[in-house]
Write an enzyme that holds these catalytic residues in place. Structure first.
Site, PDB file in Angstrom:
ATOM      1  N   SER A 114      22.327  48.656  -6.161  1.00 24.83           N
ATOM      2  CA  SER A 114      20.886  48.236  -5.524  1.00 24.83           C
ATOM      3  C   SER A 114      20.261  49.137  -4.314  1.00 24.83           C
ATOM      4  CB  SER A 114      20.888  46.691  -5.187  1.00 24.83           C
ATOM      5  OG  SER A 114      21.182  46.250  -4.000  1.00 24.83           O
ATOM      6  N   LYS A 172      19.770  45.051   2.018  1.00 25.52           N
ATOM      7  CA  LYS A 172      18.197  44.982   1.095  1.00 25.52           C
ATOM      8  C   LYS A 172      17.270  46.116   2.120  1.00 25.52           C
ATOM      9  CE  LYS A 172      19.153  42.743  -2.111  1.00 25.52           C
ATOM     10  NZ  LYS A 172      19.270  43.698  -3.559  1.00 25.52           N
TER      11      LYS A 172
END
Length: 167
Positions: free
Chosen positions: A48, A92
């Protein structure tokens, strides 16, 4: 006389053992405070955050003071408790802070359709750098600021990536 010498020797050994136990206890307390409230190492892996972070894993240093002091901003890489599964921690990038309007691709693999959202008060919008392989705010919406556990600032491993993490 022998009993008195034995008692003195036992007292000396007991005092030394107690002193060393106190030193170990203080060290463990310092380690706990450092790891939970100041700075801790974290192993992160997965697709990710490609190309910023490696697929096979990175060891990162995460500081825990910035989220507590409100010093997290757009562009920062953060560790976040997953709003979907609280047992997981996500890595993230913060894309939007409260009040920001964020435009994002709904499903970049299948369509070019965009959507906009305004980040509500007390929340942040997080996204992985690899939009094709990231489960992030595009899927579960804005994340409460309180779920941010730390701000990543340094890569320890692998050796070729050693140093400050680029924004």
């Amino acid at each position: 006389m022998r009993l008195v010498n034995y008692m003195r020797q036992w007292r000396s050994v007991a005092k030394e053992a107690l002193d060393r136990t106190a030193i170990v206890a203080k060290f463990l307390c310092l380690l706990h405070v450092t790891n939970n409230y100041l700075c801790s190492p974290t192993l992160v892996y997965g697709p990710s955050m490609l190309p910023t972070l490696n697929l096979t894993g990175d060891v990162l240093l995460t500081e825990h003071l910035s989220p507590r002091l409100g010093k997290v901003g757009s562009g920062d890489v953060v560790l976040v408790r997953s709003p979907v599964d609280p047992r997981k921690t996500l890595t993230k990038r913060v894309v939007g802070m409260e009040g920001d309007r964020v435009t994002f691709f709904v499903d970049p693999l299948h369509t070019d359709r965009c959507q906009s959202a305004v980040v509500p008060k007390g929340h942040v919008w997080i996204q992985g750098d690899n939009m094709y392989a990231s489960s992030d705010s595009r899927h579960f919406g804005p994340v409460p600021y309180g779920l941010i556990q730390g701000k990543v600032f340094f890569r320890v491993w692998p050796p070729n990536g050693f140093g400050l993490l680029e924004q």
